[in-house]
Design a protein around this motif. Structure first.
Motif, PDB file in Angstrom:
ATOM      1  N   SER A   1       0.533  -1.589   0.100  1.00  0.00           N
ATOM      2  CA  SER A   1       0.120  -0.408   0.032  1.00  0.00           C
ATOM      3  C   SER A   1       0.876   1.152   0.034  1.00  0.00           C
ATOM      4  O   SER A   1       0.657   2.368  -0.766  1.00  0.00           O
ATOM      5  CB  SER A   1      -0.763  -0.190   1.139  1.00  0.00           C
TER       6      SER A   1
ATOM      7  N   SER B   1       1.344   4.279  -2.911  1.00  0.00           N
ATOM      8  CA  SER B   1       0.995   5.589  -2.813  1.00  0.00           C
ATOM      9  C   SER B   1       2.264   6.580  -3.210  1.00  0.00           C
ATOM     10  O   SER B   1       2.530   7.767  -3.774  1.00  0.00           O
ATOM     11  CB  SER B   1       1.436   6.109  -0.388  1.00  0.00           C
TER      12      SER B   1
ATOM     13  N   ASP C   1       2.132   9.296  -5.769  1.00  0.00           N
ATOM     14  CA  ASP C   1       3.067  10.655  -6.027  1.00  0.00           C
ATOM     15  C   ASP C   1       3.776  11.357  -6.135  1.00  0.00           C
ATOM     16  O   ASP C   1       4.132  12.512  -6.890  1.00  0.00           O
ATOM     17  CB  ASP C   1       2.844  10.805  -3.888  1.00  0.00           C
TER      18      ASP C   1
ATOM     19  N   ILE D   1      -7.016  12.982  -4.074  1.00  0.00           N
ATOM     20  CA  ILE D   1      -5.916  13.811  -3.111  1.00  0.00           C
ATOM     21  C   ILE D   1      -5.587  14.641  -3.441  1.00  0.00           C
ATOM     22  O   ILE D   1      -5.393  16.182  -2.222  1.00  0.00           O
ATOM     23  CB  ILE D   1      -5.268  12.775  -3.590  1.00  0.00           C
TER      24      ILE D   1
ATOM     25  N   THR E   1       5.672  10.892   1.636  1.00  0.00           N
ATOM     26  CA  THR E   1       5.611   9.726   1.086  1.00  0.00           C
ATOM     27  C   THR E   1       4.810   9.645   2.373  1.00  0.00           C
ATOM     28  O   THR E   1       3.770   9.013   1.744  1.00  0.00           O
ATOM     29  CB  THR E   1       5.780   8.888   1.147  1.00  0.00           C
TER      30      THR E   1
ATOM     31  N   HIS F   1       0.172   8.706   1.685  1.00  0.00           N
ATOM     32  CA  HIS F   1      -0.047   7.642   2.466  1.00  0.00           C
ATOM     33  C   HIS F   1      -1.253   7.620   3.372  1.00  0.00           C
ATOM     34  O   HIS F   1      -1.910   6.954   2.833  1.00  0.00           O
ATOM     35  CB  HIS F   1       0.964   6.909   2.678  1.00  0.00           C
TER      36      HIS F   1
ATOM     37  N   ARG G   1      -4.160   9.241   1.525  1.00  0.00           N
ATOM     38  CA  ARG G   1      -5.078   8.934   0.946  1.00  0.00           C
ATOM     39  C   ARG G   1      -5.843   7.155   1.119  1.00  0.00           C
ATOM     40  O   ARG G   1      -7.114   7.657   0.561  1.00  0.00           O
ATOM     41  CB  ARG G   1      -4.038   8.074  -0.029  1.00  0.00           C
ATOM     42  N   ARG G   2      -5.511   6.904   2.116  1.00  0.00           N
ATOM     43  CA  ARG G   2      -5.877   5.629   2.910  1.00  0.00           C
ATOM     44  C   ARG G   2      -7.483   6.418   3.678  1.00  0.00           C
ATOM     45  O   ARG G   2      -8.631   5.874   3.544  1.00  0.00           O
ATOM     46  CB  ARG G   2      -5.277   5.148   4.099  1.00  0.00           C
TER      47      ARG G   2
END
Length: 328
Positions: free
Chosen positions: A32, A36, A40, A109, A246, A250, A253-254
């Motif tokens: 996952s 991400s 990105d 996002i 990052t 991440h 996004r989740r």
């Protein structure tokens, strides 16, 4: 390994704390996180990377080489990525379906504001028979697209593209379900006898759990932003800027994967999702210059070249009213 960093002696404690907290996790969903990073950082540079470069980029987060290799192999099996051999090396490249999925996620996002609502609900009805395990797989797949549940056979969303929702089900390996599903666009009703939109929201989504997750996100990243605002002379090291960027994207996004992106008129007062969006936007923009320099040094292809960033990606998180950010 050589570490490239600007103002390497500068330690911004909230950033160090966040990175250390991540490193101390006993279980990391590396696949996952790689997704991400691809969306990105790698997609803007052509959507491909040499595996050795990816390993170097993730090493400071204490993801070892074996874990990264295994995770990338699984992403290839799931048709997110494919390999292209260049001499004795190989690049990992986004597949067409992987690129579409990333680009769809990016629209959510990096949006400058929450989507507007046309006051019509998108429905997916389960009109055929489903075994319990099939129904649960369907529910999970639609949950991660933001759909709420009304009863056992109706899934609802305020603004989803129903065609894209069905495409996503195919990408999840659920194409056999499609002939048992009916997509519908609900007409806007103003009858005084009908249930109102707020009633529907309360039945379809657990907003309390989502609000708690957004509040936790804000509590995690606001100290870093506050420190950067307080000390305007502070320069984040290039590596730290990339790593925090990052993790920021991440984690955000989740959250968005669980968020139906309800219009403001359907949300509780002081909804923390708005604060999380403003926080993510401002912190991201502050991290981009140093993190891009880090990528200039370390993101390489199998042939040894360093792909430049597409200038069109500079439009991510476009500027809003500057007073809005002060709400943080």
């Amino acid at each position: 390994m050589r570490r490239f960093s600007v103002a390497a002696d500068t330690v911004i404690q909230p950033i160090k704390t966040r990175l250390d907290d991540f490193r101390q996790q006993t279980r990391v969903q590396a696949g996952s996180l790689i997704i991400s990073m691809f969306g990105d950082a790698i997609l803007p540079r052509g959507g491909r990377v040499w595996l050795g470069s990816l390993i170097r980029l993730l090493e400071p987060l204490e993801l070892n080489e074996r874990l990264v290799r295994t995770s990338v192999f699984r992403l290839a099996k799931e048709e997110w990525l494919r390999t292209e051999t260049v001499g004795r090396r190989a690049d990992y490249v986004l597949t067409n379906s992987g690129r579409r999925r990333f680009e769809e996620a990016s629209r959510h996002i990096y949006a400058s504001h929450a989507p507007l609502w046309d006051r019509r609900w998108r429905l997916i009805l389960a009109v055929g028979e489903f075994e319990p395990k099939e129904r649960e797989r369907l529910r999970q797949a639609l949950f991660w697209q933001g759909f709420g549940v009304l009863g056992a056979d109706c899934f609802v969303h305020p603004s989803a593209d129903l065609t894209a929702a069905f495409d996503a089900l195919v990408a999840e390996g659920l194409s056999a379900y499609l002939d048992r599903l009916m997509p519908l666009l609900a007409a806007d009703s103003r009858s005084g006898l009908s249930a109102n939109d707020a009633d529907l929201v309360r039945r379809a989504w657990n907003l309390d759990a989502l609000a708690s997750a957004y509040s936790e996100f804000v509590a995690t990243y606001l100290p870093a932003l506050a420190e950067l605002r307080r000390d305007r002379q502070a320069e984040v090291g290039e590596e730290d800027a990339f790593l925090l960027r990052t993790l920021l994207i991440h984690d955000y996004r989740r959250l968005l994967l669980r968020d139906p992106e309800l219009p403001d008129v359907l949300l509780p007062v002081d909804w923390p999702g708005q604060k999380a969006r403003l926080l993510c936007k401002e912190l991201y923009r502050r991290l981009v210059p140093a993190s891009e320099r880090h990528l200039d040094h370390l993101l390489t292809l199998a042939d040894g070249t360093n792909p430049p960033c597409d200038p069109s990606y500079a439009d991510r998180f476009p500027q809003d009213d500057p007073l809005a950010a002060m709400a943080l």
